[in-house]
Design a protein around this motif. Structure first.
Motif, mmCIF file in Angstrom:
data_model
loop_
_atom_site.group_PDB
_atom_site.id
_atom_site.type_symbol
_atom_site.label_atom_id
_atom_site.label_comp_id
_atom_site.label_asym_id
_atom_site.label_seq_id
_atom_site.Cartn_x
_atom_site.Cartn_y
_atom_site.Cartn_z
ATOM 1 N N THR B 57 -2.381 3.904 -5.492
ATOM 2 C CA THR B 57 -3.725 4.446 -5.267
ATOM 3 C C THR B 57 -3.920 4.596 -3.771
ATOM 4 O OG1 THR B 57 -4.522 3.236 -7.200
ATOM 5 C CG2 THR B 57 -6.175 4.102 -5.675
ATOM 6 N N TYR B 58 -4.161 5.818 -3.337
ATOM 7 C CA TYR B 58 -4.264 6.097 -1.903
ATOM 8 C C TYR B 58 -5.723 6.126 -1.457
ATOM 9 C CZ TYR B 58 0.676 7.305 -1.948
ATOM 10 O OH TYR B 58 2.042 7.247 -2.067
ATOM 11 N N GLU B 59 -5.934 5.669 -0.241
ATOM 12 C CA GLU B 59 -7.271 5.734 0.345
ATOM 13 C C GLU B 59 -7.564 7.164 0.793
ATOM 14 O OE1 GLU B 59 -9.537 3.014 0.518
ATOM 15 O OE2 GLU B 59 -7.978 2.408 -0.920
ATOM 16 N N GLN B 60 -8.839 7.443 0.910
ATOM 17 C CA GLN B 60 -9.264 8.776 1.296
ATOM 18 C C GLN B 60 -8.684 9.141 2.659
ATOM 19 O OE1 GLN B 60 -13.520 9.169 1.328
ATOM 20 N NE2 GLN B 60 -13.464 11.386 1.204
ATOM 21 N N GLY B 61 -8.122 10.325 2.728
ATOM 22 C CA GLY B 61 -7.567 10.793 3.994
ATOM 23 C C GLY B 61 -6.098 10.484 4.183
ATOM 24 N N VAL B 62 -5.502 9.726 3.289
ATOM 25 C CA VAL B 62 -4.071 9.394 3.393
ATOM 26 C C VAL B 62 -3.295 10.341 2.491
ATOM 27 C CG1 VAL B 62 -2.318 7.625 3.035
ATOM 28 C CG2 VAL B 62 -4.595 6.988 3.871
ATOM 29 N N GLU B 63 -2.343 11.049 3.082
ATOM 30 C CA GLU B 63 -1.575 12.033 2.322
ATOM 31 C C GLU B 63 -0.510 11.354 1.473
ATOM 32 O OE1 GLU B 63 -1.242 14.469 6.372
ATOM 33 O OE2 GLU B 63 -0.218 15.454 4.709
ATOM 34 N N LYS B 64 -0.646 11.463 0.166
ATOM 35 C CA LYS B 64 0.301 10.778 -0.710
ATOM 36 C C LYS B 64 1.687 11.403 -0.677
ATOM 37 C CE LYS B 64 -1.308 13.247 -4.830
ATOM 38 N NZ LYS B 64 -1.890 13.092 -6.186
ATOM 39 N N ASP B 65 1.765 12.686 -0.339
ATOM 40 C CA ASP B 65 3.080 13.329 -0.268
ATOM 41 C C ASP B 65 3.795 12.985 1.026
ATOM 42 O OD1 ASP B 65 1.760 16.289 -1.841
ATOM 43 O OD2 ASP B 65 2.714 14.518 -2.712
ATOM 44 N N LYS B 66 3.061 12.488 1.997
ATOM 45 C CA LYS B 66 3.674 12.115 3.255
ATOM 46 C C LYS B 66 4.057 10.629 3.255
ATOM 47 C CE LYS B 66 3.187 12.174 8.209
ATOM 48 N NZ LYS B 66 4.494 12.830 8.347
ATOM 49 N N PHE B 67 3.236 9.836 2.646
ATOM 50 C CA PHE B 67 3.491 8.398 2.587
ATOM 51 C C PHE B 67 3.788 8.036 1.126
ATOM 52 C CE2 PHE B 67 2.386 7.584 6.909
ATOM 53 C CZ PHE B 67 1.367 8.465 7.218
ATOM 54 N N LEU B 68 5.067 8.078 0.791
ATOM 55 C CA LEU B 68 5.485 7.827 -0.579
ATOM 56 C C LEU B 68 5.619 6.324 -0.818
ATOM 57 C CD1 LEU B 68 8.247 10.588 -0.931
ATOM 58 C CD2 LEU B 68 5.847 10.710 -1.592
ATOM 59 N N ILE B 69 4.993 5.865 -1.881
ATOM 60 C CA ILE B 69 5.034 4.442 -2.201
ATOM 61 C C ILE B 69 5.663 4.259 -3.566
ATOM 62 C CG2 ILE B 69 3.616 2.429 -2.770
ATOM 63 C CD1 ILE B 69 1.666 3.387 -0.594
ATOM 64 N N ASN B 70 6.584 3.317 -3.621
ATOM 65 C CA ASN B 70 7.242 2.977 -4.874
ATOM 66 C C ASN B 70 7.212 1.470 -5.057
ATOM 67 O OD1 ASN B 70 9.906 2.176 -6.440
ATOM 68 N ND2 ASN B 70 9.360 4.246 -7.021
ATOM 69 N N HIS B 71 6.764 1.034 -6.208
ATOM 70 C CA HIS B 71 6.672 -0.410 -6.495
ATOM 71 C C HIS B 71 7.454 -0.652 -7.778
ATOM 72 C CE1 HIS B 71 3.724 -4.073 -6.232
ATOM 73 N NE2 HIS B 71 4.905 -4.438 -6.666
ATOM 74 N N ALA B 72 8.758 -0.639 -7.649
ATOM 75 C CA ALA B 72 9.638 -0.629 -8.812
ATOM 76 C C ALA B 72 9.832 -1.989 -9.452
ATOM 77 C CB ALA B 72 10.996 -0.053 -8.418
ATOM 78 N N SER B 73 9.551 -3.057 -8.718
ATOM 79 C CA SER B 73 9.713 -4.395 -9.298
ATOM 80 C C SER B 73 8.569 -5.276 -8.848
ATOM 81 C CB SER B 73 11.051 -5.011 -8.879
ATOM 82 O OG SER B 73 10.961 -5.512 -7.555
ATOM 83 N N LEU B 74 8.487 -6.470 -9.406
ATOM 84 C CA LEU B 74 7.390 -7.385 -9.084
ATOM 85 C C LEU B 74 7.544 -8.033 -7.717
ATOM 86 C CD1 LEU B 74 6.863 -9.071 -12.554
ATOM 87 C CD2 LEU B 74 5.263 -7.592 -11.360
ATOM 88 N N THR B 75 8.642 -7.754 -7.034
ATOM 89 C CA THR B 75 8.844 -8.351 -5.718
ATOM 90 C C THR B 75 9.135 -7.340 -4.624
ATOM 91 O OG1 THR B 75 11.202 -8.671 -6.170
ATOM 92 C CG2 THR B 75 9.721 -10.512 -6.703
ATOM 93 N N LEU B 76 9.093 -6.062 -4.953
ATOM 94 C CA LEU B 76 9.455 -5.064 -3.958
ATOM 95 C C LEU B 76 8.575 -3.829 -4.034
ATOM 96 C CD1 LEU B 76 11.380 -3.856 -1.784
ATOM 97 C CD2 LEU B 76 12.830 -3.071 -3.680
ATOM 98 N N SER B 77 8.029 -3.465 -2.877
ATOM 99 C CA SER B 77 7.326 -2.194 -2.729
ATOM 100 C C SER B 77 7.918 -1.506 -1.508
ATOM 101 C CB SER B 77 5.831 -2.416 -2.530
ATOM 102 O OG SER B 77 5.166 -1.183 -2.263
#
Lengths: 111, 113
Positions: B57-77
């Motif tokens: 979930t991105y905050e207003q004004g933050v480009e999600k295509d520029k700042f890609l976030i992946n949280h694939a496991s319970l210990t790694l983002s």
């Protein structure tokens, strides 16, 4: 949107003097957290206040949550050079575990 | 307990390249992690909330295509700054939620030339 402001922005004190930073939220908070960030470091959790009017102490640090739960303060008695850093308050935002950080108060202690 | 690590601690890259930053909770599981950006002498600005197994979930004004976030496991983002530009130079800090408290990583200083 929700805003959390702190005053003062900067404070220089002589070692041994007291210091206070004030935190004000634009909305009522269910709780408030305080963090300390040393120069070049990352924020470190200090404390969480939950109840209206709550006062908590940690050695020379006294934290207070306002009666209306929209403001808070951190008071340091007899500052030491180890107190140098930026103090942030943080209030819950919309969303689980999400917190909005205040603008911070940078404390410099002169020996 | 409740230790969060970040890697790398600093990175210098050329404009136009992508940079990946890892955030790990070392001794606890975190379904929710947060990514912040901090410019010199300024406060922490929340960029996004990273949820394990779902979209960030991105905050207003933050480009999600520029700042890609992946949280694939319970210990790694991971946060990937794509096509980085000099204005992306900043201190990026992650935190992991645990027992109603946020535990912060040591931060990653990104410099884009």
């Amino acid at each position: 949107g929700q805003q959390v402001m702190q005053i003062p922005q900067y404070q220089h004190v002589q070692e041994g003097e007291d210091f206070t930073t004030y935190c004000n939220s634009s909305t009522t908070l269910s709780n408030i957290q305080w963090y300390k960030q040393r120069p070049g470091g990352h924020p470190v959790f200090l404390i969480q206040l939950v109840k209206s009017g709550e006062v908590k102490k940690q050695k020379r640090l006294t934290f207070q949550f306002g009666e209306a739960k929209k403001n808070s303060s951190l008071h340091i008695t007899a500052t030491q050079t180890t107190d140098v850093g930026t103090y942030f308050c943080a209030g819950p935002g919309a969303g689980t575990y999400k917190y909005i950080f205040g603008t911070g108060t940078r404390l410099k202690v002169l020996a | 307990g409740a230790v969060v690590s970040q890697h790398p601690s600093w990175v210098i890259c050329k404009s136009g390249t992508s940079v990946k930053i890892e955030c790990r909770s070392l001794d606890f599981q975190a379904t929710t992690m947060f990514w912040y950006r901090q410019f010199p002498k300024q406060s922490l600005m929340l960029m996004a909330t990273s949820n394990e197994g779902s979209k960030a979930t991105y905050e207003q004004g933050v480009e999600k295509d520029k700042f890609l976030i992946n949280h694939a496991s319970l210990t790694l983002s991971t946060l990937t700054v794509t096509s980085a530009h000099p204005e992306d130079s900043s201190f990026y800090i992650c935190s992991a939620a645990h027992s109603d408290t946020q535990y912060f990583g040591p931060g990653t200083r990104l410099t884009v030339l």
